[in-house]
Design a protein around this motif. Structure first.
Motif, PDB file in Angstrom:
ATOM      1  N   VAL A 162      42.505  36.883  44.996  1.00  0.00           N
ATOM      2  CA  VAL A 162      43.408  37.737  45.772  1.00  0.00           C
ATOM      3  C   VAL A 162      43.774  38.977  44.968  1.00  0.00           C
ATOM      4  O   VAL A 162      43.813  40.089  45.502  1.00  0.00           O
ATOM      5  CB  VAL A 162      44.670  36.948  46.211  1.00  0.00           C
ATOM      6  CG1 VAL A 162      45.714  37.875  46.799  1.00  0.00           C
ATOM      7  CG2 VAL A 162      44.294  35.874  47.212  1.00  0.00           C
ATOM      8  N   LEU A 163      44.016  38.815  43.662  1.00  0.00           N
ATOM      9  CA  LEU A 163      44.358  39.965  42.827  1.00  0.00           C
ATOM     10  C   LEU A 163      43.202  40.957  42.761  1.00  0.00           C
ATOM     11  O   LEU A 163      43.410  42.163  42.898  1.00  0.00           O
ATOM     12  CB  LEU A 163      44.737  39.510  41.408  1.00  0.00           C
ATOM     13  CG  LEU A 163      45.054  40.634  40.431  1.00  0.00           C
ATOM     14  CD1 LEU A 163      46.274  41.424  40.885  1.00  0.00           C
ATOM     15  CD2 LEU A 163      45.251  40.084  39.031  1.00  0.00           C
ATOM     16  N   ILE A 164      41.988  40.467  42.584  1.00  0.00           N
ATOM     17  CA  ILE A 164      40.825  41.358  42.530  1.00  0.00           C
ATOM     18  C   ILE A 164      40.624  42.063  43.874  1.00  0.00           C
ATOM     19  O   ILE A 164      40.400  43.272  43.932  1.00  0.00           O
ATOM     20  CB  ILE A 164      39.559  40.577  42.116  1.00  0.00           C
ATOM     21  CG1 ILE A 164      39.691  40.142  40.655  1.00  0.00           C
ATOM     22  CG2 ILE A 164      38.298  41.396  42.332  1.00  0.00           C
ATOM     23  CD1 ILE A 164      38.662  39.115  40.227  1.00  0.00           C
ATOM     24  N   GLY A 165      40.739  41.315  44.974  1.00  0.00           N
ATOM     25  CA  GLY A 165      40.600  41.911  46.298  1.00  0.00           C
ATOM     26  C   GLY A 165      41.702  42.928  46.579  1.00  0.00           C
ATOM     27  O   GLY A 165      41.443  44.000  47.136  1.00  0.00           O
ATOM     28  N   ALA A 166      42.934  42.603  46.184  1.00  0.00           N
ATOM     29  CA  ALA A 166      44.050  43.526  46.401  1.00  0.00           C
ATOM     30  C   ALA A 166      43.855  44.802  45.598  1.00  0.00           C
ATOM     31  O   ALA A 166      44.103  45.905  46.096  1.00  0.00           O
ATOM     32  CB  ALA A 166      45.369  42.851  46.010  1.00  0.00           C
TER      33      ALA A 166
ATOM     34  N   VAL B 270      46.903  42.887  52.084  1.00  0.00           N
ATOM     35  CA  VAL B 270      47.133  42.244  50.788  1.00  0.00           C
ATOM     36  C   VAL B 270      48.178  41.141  50.932  1.00  0.00           C
ATOM     37  O   VAL B 270      47.995  40.030  50.430  1.00  0.00           O
ATOM     38  CB  VAL B 270      47.556  43.287  49.730  1.00  0.00           C
ATOM     39  CG1 VAL B 270      48.052  42.614  48.465  1.00  0.00           C
ATOM     40  CG2 VAL B 270      46.405  44.225  49.422  1.00  0.00           C
ATOM     41  N   THR B 271      49.258  41.439  51.646  1.00  0.00           N
ATOM     42  CA  THR B 271      50.308  40.444  51.846  1.00  0.00           C
ATOM     43  C   THR B 271      49.788  39.252  52.645  1.00  0.00           C
ATOM     44  O   THR B 271      50.093  38.099  52.323  1.00  0.00           O
ATOM     45  CB  THR B 271      51.515  41.081  52.571  1.00  0.00           C
ATOM     46  OG1 THR B 271      51.965  42.201  51.808  1.00  0.00           O
ATOM     47  CG2 THR B 271      52.645  40.100  52.738  1.00  0.00           C
ATOM     48  N   GLY B 272      48.987  39.520  53.659  1.00  0.00           N
ATOM     49  CA  GLY B 272      48.393  38.434  54.440  1.00  0.00           C
ATOM     50  C   GLY B 272      47.449  37.581  53.616  1.00  0.00           C
ATOM     51  O   GLY B 272      47.424  36.355  53.747  1.00  0.00           O
ATOM     52  N   ALA B 273      46.661  38.202  52.743  1.00  0.00           N
ATOM     53  CA  ALA B 273      45.761  37.447  51.861  1.00  0.00           C
ATOM     54  C   ALA B 273      46.561  36.578  50.896  1.00  0.00           C
ATOM     55  O   ALA B 273      46.215  35.411  50.653  1.00  0.00           O
ATOM     56  CB  ALA B 273      44.851  38.400  51.088  1.00  0.00           C
ATOM     57  N   TRP B 274      47.650  37.136  50.354  1.00  0.00           N
ATOM     58  CA  TRP B 274      48.507  36.358  49.461  1.00  0.00           C
ATOM     59  C   TRP B 274      49.107  35.169  50.195  1.00  0.00           C
ATOM     60  O   TRP B 274      49.085  34.040  49.698  1.00  0.00           O
ATOM     61  CB  TRP B 274      49.619  37.237  48.892  1.00  0.00           C
ATOM     62  CG  TRP B 274      50.661  36.455  48.175  1.00  0.00           C
ATOM     63  CD1 TRP B 274      50.578  35.919  46.919  1.00  0.00           C
ATOM     64  CD2 TRP B 274      51.943  36.071  48.687  1.00  0.00           C
ATOM     65  NE1 TRP B 274      51.731  35.248  46.619  1.00  0.00           N
ATOM     66  CE2 TRP B 274      52.593  35.326  47.685  1.00  0.00           C
ATOM     67  CE3 TRP B 274      52.610  36.299  49.876  1.00  0.00           C
ATOM     68  CZ2 TRP B 274      53.866  34.796  47.850  1.00  0.00           C
ATOM     69  CZ3 TRP B 274      53.874  35.778  50.043  1.00  0.00           C
ATOM     70  CH2 TRP B 274      54.491  35.033  49.033  1.00  0.00           C
TER      71      TRP B 274
END
Length: 160
Positions: free
Chosen positions: A50-54, A149-153
């Motif tokens: 998630v961090l890399i994608g964000a 990003v929030t949705g992925a988290w």
């Protein structure tokens, strides 16, 4: 990571989403910092993914912002309250109708606020077009990236 820390990360992300709507506030940086905090504390493959994608998405968004017209909220003629309602509608819409609800919520909230303020359907739509020309595209793109990003988290927290 404990429940209270997850709640704190979520509140920091919400603060970042609101920061996107305020000119000059570093909303994207706040959202990214919350993901970084979570990834450094959780240290799972999902957290790092998630961090890399964000990071990639928010960097792409920064590059895309250079191609969009700058924000000029005063040129739209709509009060700041209308823009804040549009942002709140986008945040709520994104989670009620995943992904596409953000756009519907943003435009719908602006239309509703302007229709009430101006009193007619035609004037409301004219104001929506004016707001979208002056600020809407750049705000919507930035807000949408932060919402993704929030949705992925949130997905990683729930399912990982």
């Amino acid at each position: 990571m404990g429940v209270w820390q997850l709640v704190a990360v979520g509140l920091v992300m919400l603060l970042g989403l609101i920061g996107v709507l305020v000119p000059g506030a570093p909303g994207q940086a706040i959202v990214w910092a919350a993901v970084l905090w979570w990834a450094l504390t959780d240290m799972t493959p999902a957290a790092w993914g998630v961090l890399i994608g964000a990071t990639a998405l928010l960097l792409l968004n920064q590059a895309l912002k250079l191609l969009l017209p700058p924000r000029r909220p005063r040129e739209s003629g709509a009060p700041r309250r209308t823009l804040m309602l549009g942002g709140a509608g986008a945040i709520v819409g994104f989670f009620v109708v995943p992904v596409v609800g953000g756009i519907v919520g943003y435009v719908g909230a602006i239309y509703g606020a302007e229709r009430l303020r101006l009193g007619s359907h035609g004037a409301g739509w004219a104001s929506v077009r004016s707001v979208m020309r002056a600020t809407g595209c750049s705000v919507l793109v930035e807000l949408y990236a932060c919402l993704l990003v929030t949705g992925a988290w949130l997905s990683a927290v729930i399912w990982a």
